[in-house]
Design a protein around this motif. Structure first.
Motif, PDB file in Angstrom:
ATOM      1  N   THR A   1      -8.253 -25.137  13.342  1.00 18.94           N
ATOM      2  CA  THR A   1      -6.767 -25.141  13.988  1.00 18.94           C
ATOM      3  C   THR A   1      -6.156 -26.380  14.132  1.00 18.94           C
ATOM      4  N   LYS A   2      -7.033 -27.265  14.656  1.00 17.78           N
ATOM      5  CA  LYS A   2      -6.303 -28.759  14.999  1.00 17.78           C
ATOM      6  C   LYS A   2      -5.462 -29.092  13.666  1.00 17.78           C
TER       7      LYS A   2
ATOM      8  N   LEU B   1      -2.433 -27.106  12.813  1.00 13.58           N
ATOM      9  CA  LEU B   1      -1.359 -27.688  13.564  1.00 13.58           C
ATOM     10  C   LEU B   1      -0.896 -29.126  13.083  1.00 13.58           C
ATOM     11  N   ASP B   2      -1.857 -29.989  12.934  1.00 14.63           N
ATOM     12  CA  ASP B   2      -1.441 -31.237  12.529  1.00 14.63           C
ATOM     13  C   ASP B   2      -0.516 -31.270  11.128  1.00 14.63           C
TER      14      ASP B   2
ATOM     15  N   ASN C   1       3.140 -29.263  11.399  1.00 13.97           N
ATOM     16  CA  ASN C   1       3.838 -30.514  12.433  1.00 13.97           C
ATOM     17  C   ASN C   1       4.677 -31.470  11.692  1.00 13.97           C
TER      18      ASN C   1
ATOM     19  N   HIS D   1      -1.078 -21.144  20.843  1.00  9.32           N
ATOM     20  CA  HIS D   1      -0.536 -22.501  20.138  1.00  9.32           C
ATOM     21  C   HIS D   1       0.972 -22.691  20.182  1.00  9.32           C
TER      22      HIS D   1
ATOM     23  N   TYR E   1       3.126 -23.964  22.298  1.00  9.29           N
ATOM     24  CA  TYR E   1       3.388 -25.199  22.941  1.00  9.29           C
ATOM     25  C   TYR E   1       2.754 -26.528  21.885  1.00  9.29           C
ATOM     26  N   GLU E   2       2.047 -26.255  21.027  1.00  7.53           N
ATOM     27  CA  GLU E   2       1.572 -27.120  20.244  1.00  7.53           C
ATOM     28  C   GLU E   2       2.348 -27.381  18.839  1.00  7.53           C
TER      29      GLU E   2
ATOM     30  N   ASN F   1       6.017 -27.353  16.677  1.00  8.24           N
ATOM     31  CA  ASN F   1       7.083 -28.063  16.670  1.00  8.24           C
ATOM     32  C   ASN F   1       8.152 -26.801  17.037  1.00  8.24           C
TER      33      ASN F   1
END
Length: 139
Positions: A14-15, A18-19, A22, A41, A43-44, A46
């Protein structure tokens, strides 16, 4: 095009997803949709990325999921990428296997020029042979 981020649960898929989303939002000119099993997620991401909590949509099998994705594509002609976290759960692909669902996503992607980036909770060696070439990250 379908790309896979694979690894067992808790490995950090997931990290990475998300990276990637974004960083991609700054590079592409079209829209991005992020499908997840919750809004955890929110707020993580964009604020230009459209988050959809699939758990609220009463999807019960992979056919309904594919119809859901087709509906998203039909409503957004500028859609360029779709990110799917927890793909096996979100797509209801745990019981029937993932090859058929991914093959249909591949066809949708080719027809409508949309890339799909999927987080799959399986090790690379557990994937069916034809899917190994789609792996971009293996944890």
């Amino acid at each position: 095009m379908v790309h896979l981020i694979v690894g067992k649960k808790g490995k950090g898929k997931t990290k990475i997803l998300l990276d990637k989303v974004n960083s991609e939002i700054k590079e592409i000119s079209g829209n991005i949709v992020y499908l997840d099993k919750s809004t955890k997620h929110m707020y993580e991401l964009n604020n230009k990325v459209r988050l959809i909590d699939v758990s609220e949509c009463m999807i019960e099998n992979s056919s309904e999921f594919l119809g859901f994705v087709s509906g998203i594509i039909s409503q957004d002609h500028d859609l360029q990428q779709v990110y799917l976290d927890s793909f096996l759960k979100v797509a209801c692909a745990e019981e029937n296997g993932i090859e058929d669902v991914i093959a249909k996503l591949e066809k949708l992607g080719e027809k409508f020029n949309v890339d799909f980036i999927l987080s799959v909770s399986m090790d690379a060696d557990e994937l069916p042979g034809g899917l190994k070439e789609k792996i971009i990250v293996s944890l």
